[in-house]
Design an enzyme around this catalytic site. Structure first.
Site, PDB file in Angstrom:
ATOM      1  N   ASN A   1      59.694 -12.588  96.844  1.00 27.49           N
ATOM      2  CA  ASN A   1      60.126 -11.166  97.198  1.00 27.49           C
ATOM      3  C   ASN A   1      61.436 -10.621  96.413  1.00 27.49           C
ATOM      4  O   ASN A   1      62.065 -11.710  95.886  1.00 27.49           O
ATOM      5  CB  ASN A   1      60.610 -11.020  98.630  1.00 27.49           C
TER       6      ASN A   1
ATOM      7  N   HIS B   1      60.365 -13.899  91.598  1.00 30.05           N
ATOM      8  CA  HIS B   1      60.320 -12.676  90.734  1.00 30.05           C
ATOM      9  C   HIS B   1      61.210 -11.659  90.450  1.00 30.05           C
ATOM     10  O   HIS B   1      61.054 -10.673  90.291  1.00 30.05           O
ATOM     11  CB  HIS B   1      58.977 -11.980  91.549  1.00 30.05           C
TER      12      HIS B   1
ATOM     13  N   CYS C   1      69.485  -4.704  80.939  1.00 31.24           N
ATOM     14  CA  CYS C   1      69.180  -3.753  79.656  1.00 31.24           C
ATOM     15  C   CYS C   1      68.072  -4.413  78.949  1.00 31.24           C
ATOM     16  O   CYS C   1      68.008  -5.732  78.719  1.00 31.24           O
ATOM     17  CB  CYS C   1      70.249  -3.735  78.718  1.00 31.24           C
TER      18      CYS C   1
ATOM     19  N   CYS D   1      69.915  -5.738  75.136  1.00 30.38           N
ATOM     20  CA  CYS D   1      71.191  -6.518  74.836  1.00 30.38           C
ATOM     21  C   CYS D   1      71.007  -7.512  76.098  1.00 30.38           C
ATOM     22  O   CYS D   1      71.626  -8.416  76.223  1.00 30.38           O
ATOM     23  CB  CYS D   1      72.439  -5.561  74.899  1.00 30.38           C
TER      24      CYS D   1
ATOM     25  N   CYS E   1      71.795   2.176  78.827  1.00 28.58           N
ATOM     26  CA  CYS E   1      72.659   1.002  78.958  1.00 28.58           C
ATOM     27  C   CYS E   1      74.209   1.397  78.502  1.00 28.58           C
ATOM     28  O   CYS E   1      74.353   1.898  77.427  1.00 28.58           O
ATOM     29  CB  CYS E   1      72.099  -0.241  78.208  1.00 28.58           C
TER      30      CYS E   1
ATOM     31  N   CYS F   1      75.034  -0.880  74.979  1.00 30.94           N
ATOM     32  CA  CYS F   1      74.173  -0.590  73.712  1.00 30.94           C
ATOM     33  C   CYS F   1      73.407   0.702  73.625  1.00 30.94           C
ATOM     34  O   CYS F   1      72.659   0.839  72.532  1.00 30.94           O
ATOM     35  CB  CYS F   1      73.388  -1.896  73.452  1.00 30.94           C
TER      36      CYS F   1
ATOM     37  N   SER G   1      52.504 -15.539 103.023  1.00 32.22           N
ATOM     38  CA  SER G   1      52.021 -15.168 101.479  1.00 32.22           C
ATOM     39  C   SER G   1      50.560 -15.595 101.402  1.00 32.22           C
ATOM     40  O   SER G   1      50.275 -16.384 101.966  1.00 32.22           O
ATOM     41  CB  SER G   1      53.063 -15.901 100.437  1.00 32.22           C
TER      42      SER G   1
ATOM     43  N   ASN H   1      50.623 -17.396 107.918  1.00 34.82           N
ATOM     44  CA  ASN H   1      50.459 -16.207 107.142  1.00 34.82           C
ATOM     45  C   ASN H   1      49.296 -15.336 108.289  1.00 34.82           C
ATOM     46  O   ASN H   1      48.388 -16.187 108.453  1.00 34.82           O
ATOM     47  CB  ASN H   1      50.016 -16.294 105.919  1.00 34.82           C
TER      48      ASN H   1
ATOM     49  N   GLY I   1      46.178 -13.785 108.327  1.00 36.99           N
ATOM     50  CA  GLY I   1      44.856 -13.477 107.367  1.00 36.99           C
ATOM     51  C   GLY I   1      44.816 -14.525 106.502  1.00 36.99           C
ATOM     52  O   GLY I   1      45.648 -15.440 106.317  1.00 36.99           O
TER      53      GLY I   1
END
Length: 314
Positions: free
Chosen positions: A144, A161, A169, A172, A220, A223, A261, A286, A288
């Site tokens: 998540n 993730h 950015c 940079c 940014c 830069c 999950s 979970n 399902g």
């Protein structure tokens, strides 16, 4: 089907606020939790025994743990994003290559951010944080991007993730807090307004093309490069060093618990394969079916926030 939460963002003396008369209520918290059977006392006992026998427990969580906090998942039957709408998550390549797509993404994210960032941990997040404090949980890996585990106090944590609360950015690599960027959006768009429809697991909302066209996106400050949330979009790959780190934690564990999950995304599923190779006992909580049901010694179809607080981690 398009679900409208009536979230209107407009300026008020230079300050962005939701239209108070139409704000989303806590009544939406249960809206994204799929139907599940009543708790089976025997299954609860089996999970208790699984946890009791675990000395170095690794937990992998997915979007299903956050649905009880009011954040939808992608794949749940009837209530997931894919079931409710024809919308699909943004693709990494499209975001990187197209300024227009970045403009649309950030306009939608800007509107959705106040609500998304205000979500709070539910009893399942707090239970896992407590397990860590009591040294039952060895390591926590979450797929998540909502920062709810961090809000609950989890520290032995890998955000596989990334996290929507950080911005990078693309040129940079400078990292900034998402809340800081919200203020820059407000300054650049003092007269812009839009009404959001729907909600996605990453805080995205749905806007019309007309609403997006005039939205200004900052660059940014270091830069001048384009900005991107510090998350792995669909079509991108997780940092190899992070993957190696998690593989090591799996190999050091003596059991693995999946919470919320379906394991359809390979970036999470491959750690189950590693656990299987190491012959670790695997339990799955979970609602399902999941991609790894056939590998689990225990499968439970219950609400995460209903079941996990019942387990004694000692």
């Amino acid at each position: 089907m398009r679900m409208s939460f009536g979230l209107t963002v407009r300026t008020a003396q230079g300050r962005w606020t939701p239209n108070a008369s139409r704000q989303c209520s806590h009544g939406s918290v249960g809206l994204f939790v799929p139907a599940s059977p009543p708790l089976d006392p025997e299954k609860v006992k089996e999970l208790q025994r699984f946890i009791t026998l675990s000395k170095r427990l690794l937990v992998i969580t997915g979007a299903g743990i956050s649905t009880e906090s009011g954040i939808p998942d992608y794949r749940s039957e009837r209530v997931g994003l894919y079931a409710r709408t024809d919308r699909r998550p943004i693709q990494h390549r499209d975001f990187v290559q197209s300024a227009a797509i970045r403009q649309r993404y950030w306009a939608r994210n800007f509107v959705g951010w106040p609500r998304f960032s205000s979500h709070q941990p539910n009893p399942a997040h707090w239970a896992l944080s407590n397990w860590e404090r009591l040294r039952k949980l060895y390591w926590l890996v979450t797929q998540n991007v909502d920062a709810l585990h961090t809000k609950a106090g989890s520290r032995r944590l890998t955000e596989l993730h990334g996290c929507m609360h950080r911005v990078l950015c693309l040129t940079c690599g400078e990292q900034t807090a998402r809340g800081v960027l919200q203020g820059r959006f407000e300054v650049l768009n003092p007269t812009w307004s839009a009404e959001a429809h729907g909600l996605a697991p990453d805080g995205d909302v749905f806007l019309t093309d007309e609403e997006v066209q005039s939205f200004q996106v900052p660059s940014c400050t270091r830069c001048g490069g384009p900005l991107k949330p510090d998350v792995t979009f669909f079509g991108d790959t997780v940092n190899p060093d992070k993957v190696d780190f998690v593989h090591k934690r799996v190999k050091e564990a003596d059991s693995l618990l999946v919470v919320g999950s379906s394991l359809q995304v390979y970036s999470g599923y491959k750690f189950i394969l590693t656990a299987q190779e190491k012959k670790l006992p695997i339990a799955i909580l979970n609602i399902g079916p999941t991609r790894s049901d056939h590998l689990a010694s225990l499968k439970l179809d219950s609400r995460c926030g209903e079941l996990l607080p019942l387990i004694d981690p000692h």
